[in-house]
Motif scaffolding. Structure first.
Motif, PDB file in Angstrom:
ATOM      1  N   HIS A  52      74.256  29.500  17.189  1.00  0.00           N
ATOM      2  CA  HIS A  52      75.414  28.654  17.074  1.00  0.00           C
ATOM      3  C   HIS A  52      76.720  29.556  17.308  1.00  0.00           C
ATOM      4  O   HIS A  52      76.913  30.676  16.518  1.00  0.00           O
ATOM      5  CB  HIS A  52      75.683  27.705  15.823  1.00  0.00           C
ATOM      6  N   GLY A  53      77.730  29.094  18.131  1.00  0.00           N
ATOM      7  CA  GLY A  53      78.977  29.747  18.224  1.00  0.00           C
ATOM      8  C   GLY A  53      79.794  29.467  17.338  1.00  0.00           C
ATOM      9  O   GLY A  53      79.883  28.407  16.513  1.00  0.00           O
ATOM     10  N   ILE A  54      80.859  30.408  17.190  1.00  0.00           N
ATOM     11  CA  ILE A  54      82.254  30.200  16.453  1.00  0.00           C
ATOM     12  C   ILE A  54      83.340  30.723  17.359  1.00  0.00           C
ATOM     13  O   ILE A  54      83.094  31.565  18.209  1.00  0.00           O
ATOM     14  CB  ILE A  54      82.148  31.010  15.264  1.00  0.00           C
ATOM     15  N   PRO A  55      84.510  30.108  17.241  1.00  0.00           N
ATOM     16  CA  PRO A  55      85.806  30.768  17.903  1.00  0.00           C
ATOM     17  C   PRO A  55      85.995  32.402  17.589  1.00  0.00           C
ATOM     18  O   PRO A  55      85.556  32.838  16.464  1.00  0.00           O
ATOM     19  CB  PRO A  55      86.939  30.047  17.312  1.00  0.00           C
ATOM     20  N   ASN A  85      73.750  39.774  15.667  1.00  0.00           N
ATOM     21  CA  ASN A  85      73.306  41.052  16.485  1.00  0.00           C
ATOM     22  C   ASN A  85      72.346  41.794  15.452  1.00  0.00           C
ATOM     23  O   ASN A  85      71.245  42.272  16.247  1.00  0.00           O
ATOM     24  CB  ASN A  85      74.601  41.870  16.580  1.00  0.00           C
ATOM     25  N   GLY A  86      72.405  41.728  14.296  1.00  0.00           N
ATOM     26  CA  GLY A  86      71.540  42.372  13.493  1.00  0.00           C
ATOM     27  C   GLY A  86      70.032  41.781  13.419  1.00  0.00           C
ATOM     28  O   GLY A  86      68.948  42.439  13.643  1.00  0.00           O
ATOM     29  N   GLU A 112      65.521  45.037  27.351  1.00  0.00           N
ATOM     30  CA  GLU A 112      65.572  44.456  28.773  1.00  0.00           C
ATOM     31  C   GLU A 112      64.739  43.019  28.929  1.00  0.00           C
ATOM     32  O   GLU A 112      65.004  42.150  29.960  1.00  0.00           O
ATOM     33  CB  GLU A 112      65.174  45.302  30.033  1.00  0.00           C
ATOM     34  N   GLN A 113      64.038  42.629  28.195  1.00  0.00           N
ATOM     35  CA  GLN A 113      63.213  41.368  28.051  1.00  0.00           C
ATOM     36  C   GLN A 113      63.716  40.168  26.901  1.00  0.00           C
ATOM     37  O   GLN A 113      63.196  39.249  26.817  1.00  0.00           O
ATOM     38  CB  GLN A 113      61.737  41.609  28.116  1.00  0.00           C
ATOM     39  N   MET A 114      64.970  40.823  26.465  1.00  0.00           N
ATOM     40  CA  MET A 114      65.187  39.902  25.198  1.00  0.00           C
ATOM     41  C   MET A 114      66.613  40.233  25.027  1.00  0.00           C
ATOM     42  O   MET A 114      67.226  41.373  24.913  1.00  0.00           O
ATOM     43  CB  MET A 114      64.310  40.285  23.891  1.00  0.00           C
ATOM     44  N   SER A 115      67.347  39.195  24.567  1.00  0.00           N
ATOM     45  CA  SER A 115      69.009  39.377  24.313  1.00  0.00           C
ATOM     46  C   SER A 115      69.220  38.126  23.543  1.00  0.00           C
ATOM     47  O   SER A 115      68.358  37.289  23.184  1.00  0.00           O
ATOM     48  CB  SER A 115      69.607  39.284  25.813  1.00  0.00           C
ATOM     49  N   MET A 116      70.648  38.187  23.205  1.00  0.00           N
ATOM     50  CA  MET A 116      70.940  36.877  22.473  1.00  0.00           C
ATOM     51  C   MET A 116      72.353  36.286  23.000  1.00  0.00           C
ATOM     52  O   MET A 116      73.023  36.900  23.833  1.00  0.00           O
ATOM     53  CB  MET A 116      71.487  37.454  21.131  1.00  0.00           C
ATOM     54  N   SER A 117      72.711  35.028  22.788  1.00  0.00           N
ATOM     55  CA  SER A 117      73.765  34.288  23.191  1.00  0.00           C
ATOM     56  C   SER A 117      74.174  33.312  22.207  1.00  0.00           C
ATOM     57  O   SER A 117      73.681  33.207  21.062  1.00  0.00           O
ATOM     58  CB  SER A 117      73.511  33.466  24.526  1.00  0.00           C
ATOM     59  N   TYR A 118      75.433  32.618  22.471  1.00  0.00           N
ATOM     60  CA  TYR A 118      75.847  31.514  21.700  1.00  0.00           C
ATOM     61  C   TYR A 118      75.897  30.171  22.384  1.00  0.00           C
ATOM     62  O   TYR A 118      76.424  30.265  23.436  1.00  0.00           O
ATOM     63  CB  TYR A 118      77.260  32.014  21.237  1.00  0.00           C
ATOM     64  N   GLN A 119      75.541  29.114  21.346  1.00  0.00           N
ATOM     65  CA  GLN A 119      75.589  27.886  22.139  1.00  0.00           C
ATOM     66  C   GLN A 119      76.657  26.928  21.401  1.00  0.00           C
ATOM     67  O   GLN A 119      77.246  27.454  20.497  1.00  0.00           O
ATOM     68  CB  GLN A 119      74.114  27.124  21.838  1.00  0.00           C
ATOM     69  N   LYS A 134      80.761  35.118  23.005  1.00  0.00           N
ATOM     70  CA  LYS A 134      80.113  35.336  24.177  1.00  0.00           C
ATOM     71  C   LYS A 134      79.088  36.280  24.218  1.00  0.00           C
ATOM     72  O   LYS A 134      78.832  37.366  23.119  1.00  0.00           O
ATOM     73  CB  LYS A 134      81.355  35.798  25.452  1.00  0.00           C
ATOM     74  N   PRO A 135      78.123  36.296  24.822  1.00  0.00           N
ATOM     75  CA  PRO A 135      77.875  35.266  26.159  1.00  0.00           C
ATOM     76  C   PRO A 135      77.371  33.921  25.540  1.00  0.00           C
ATOM     77  O   PRO A 135      76.822  33.690  24.614  1.00  0.00           O
ATOM     78  CB  PRO A 135      76.895  35.968  27.057  1.00  0.00           C
ATOM     79  N   TYR A 136      77.846  33.065  26.409  1.00  0.00           N
ATOM     80  CA  TYR A 136      77.468  31.733  26.103  1.00  0.00           C
ATOM     81  C   TYR A 136      76.207  31.153  26.853  1.00  0.00           C
ATOM     82  O   TYR A 136      75.568  31.960  27.668  1.00  0.00           O
ATOM     83  CB  TYR A 136      78.474  30.413  26.871  1.00  0.00           C
ATOM     84  N   THR A 137      75.197  30.674  25.904  1.00  0.00           N
ATOM     85  CA  THR A 137      73.952  30.168  26.281  1.00  0.00           C
ATOM     86  C   THR A 137      73.561  29.674  27.521  1.00  0.00           C
ATOM     87  O   THR A 137      73.007  30.167  28.218  1.00  0.00           O
ATOM     88  CB  THR A 137      73.231  29.617  25.163  1.00  0.00           C
ATOM     89  N   GLU A 138      74.194  28.551  27.727  1.00  0.00           N
ATOM     90  CA  GLU A 138      74.172  27.868  29.226  1.00  0.00           C
ATOM     91  C   GLU A 138      74.154  28.798  30.346  1.00  0.00           C
ATOM     92  O   GLU A 138      73.577  28.747  31.319  1.00  0.00           O
ATOM     93  CB  GLU A 138      75.066  26.654  29.206  1.00  0.00           C
ATOM     94  N   GLY A 139      75.568  29.570  30.303  1.00  0.00           N
ATOM     95  CA  GLY A 139      75.444  30.620  31.047  1.00  0.00           C
ATOM     96  C   GLY A 139      74.612  31.559  31.433  1.00  0.00           C
ATOM     97  O   GLY A 139      74.148  31.995  32.588  1.00  0.00           O
ATOM     98  N   THR A 140      74.380  32.069  30.152  1.00  0.00           N
ATOM     99  CA  THR A 140      73.160  33.104  30.161  1.00  0.00           C
ATOM    100  C   THR A 140      72.026  32.843  30.769  1.00  0.00           C
ATOM    101  O   THR A 140      70.967  33.329  31.535  1.00  0.00           O
ATOM    102  CB  THR A 140      73.060  33.706  28.811  1.00  0.00           C
TER     103      THR A 140
END
Length: 331
Positions: free
Chosen positions: A202-205, A220-221, A235-242, A252-258
């Motif tokens: 979940h994202g925050i400002p 990140n941790g 290279e087969q796994m990352s994270m994003s914010y929704q 960022k990065p935003y989940t939908e764009g990712t």
């Protein structure tokens, strides 16, 4: 009375656990959603805009427009026994109480049962000590700190308050990482392994993080520890914010764009896990499983899956029990 008798008397004083989550509307109707969103979005921890500016926008624009739309989304995921968040939270409460053998009550930061309801229920059961367990693995001012504020607020009117302990975070707890890894591996055993695993938080400002909120470091941790536990190449796994809201820049990065970019880069099968959510809810069951799936398929992807939240999985209950035992030592 001997010193040993005093020690024994202190250690036999009962304690209980207050499980806390964000909360949910009581019913999937525009009115129910409006009540819930009004309480949620009035919290300074969530939206810190000047009240003279924010309240007219909230009540004049956001609530009238968003409540009917969000109500329809809730209707699409509503279960026979109510909101998914509430259904799974009650299952967690029951399983944890049975495992620990101590009173466990629910208290939502917003909505029902309220934090006061939960604390009162523990008091009626004779609990003089309360461990508050916010079900947010990664600390944020918008979630964990809001719980702390609400506990203090509801106890302000009491003449006698319980002895309190508070779990700040558990983003890197071995039991939490193990439970996440087990859920991923179990899903892959049943459905086959994906080309790519995305952790959506979940994202925050962004401004909140710039001012000291450690949430992105915790996210990140968790992602790094989960990748290590799964033996996944990064290279087969990352994270994003929704769950981005409003015009302000969020983490960022935003989940939908990712998700769109992954499909465009040739990822055919994508699995998404949401480690910041302790139970499946609107943000996972509708936003990810339905909305983001549509984005991925339209961008050229072929298979999209949401790996369920930990919910009341035995490994998740074991983690909660471990946290309670750790933080209640001496009680």
């Amino acid at each position: 009375m001997s010193e040993q008798s005093i020690d024994n008397n202190i250690q036999t004083r009962p304690y209980g656990v207050l499980l806390v989550n964000l909360g949910t509307p009581d019913e999937a109707t525009p009115a129910g959603v409006k009540r819930f969103l009004s309480e949620f979005l009035h919290d300074h921890r969530v939206v810190d805009m000047n009240r003279w500016l924010w309240c007219p926008i909230l009540h004049g624009v956001i609530l009238p427009i968003r409540s009917p739309k969000v109500a329809k989304l809730y209707q699409s995921v509503w279960m026979d026994d109510g909101s998914p968040l509430m259904v799974y939270s009650k299952r967690q409460q029951q399983a944890l109480s049975e495992q620990l053998g101590v009173p466990v009550e629910l208290g939502m930061t917003y909505g029902n049962p309220s934090m006061l309801d939960g604390l009162d229920a523990l008091k009626r059961q004779g609990c003089e000590r309360v461990l508050v367990l916010p079900l947010y693995p990664q600390y944020s001012r918008t979630t964990t700190a809001a719980v702390f504020d609400k506990v203090a607020k509801v106890l302000k009117a009491r003449a006698d308050i319980p002895e309190l302990r508070f779990v700040n975070h558990y983003y890197d707890h071995p039991g939490y990482i193990a439970a996440l890894a087990e859920s991923v591996e179990s899903f892959w055993q049943q459905n086959g392994k994906a080309d790519y695993l995305l952790c959506s938080f979940h994202g925050i400002p962004k401004r909140y993080a710039d001012h000291g909120d450690p949430y992105p470091q915790h996210c990140n941790g968790t992602t790094a520890l989960l990748a290590e536990k799964l033996g996944m190449p990064r290279e087969q796994m990352s994270m994003s914010y929704q769950s981005i809201f409003g015009r302000e820049e969020w983490l960022k990065p935003y989940t939908e764009g990712t998700i769109r970019e992954l499909a465009q880069k040739g990822v055919k099968r994508l699995d998404v896990i949401c480690p910041a959510f302790s139970v499946d809810c609107l943000e996972t069951l509708e936003e990810i499983a339905e909305g983001c799936k549509e984005v991925f398929l339209e961008a050229g992807g072929e298979s999209f899956n949401l790996i369920p939240c930990l919910n009341d999985n035995p490994a998740h209950i074991d983690l909660m029990a471990s946290l309670v035992q750790q933080h209640s030592q001496g009680w």
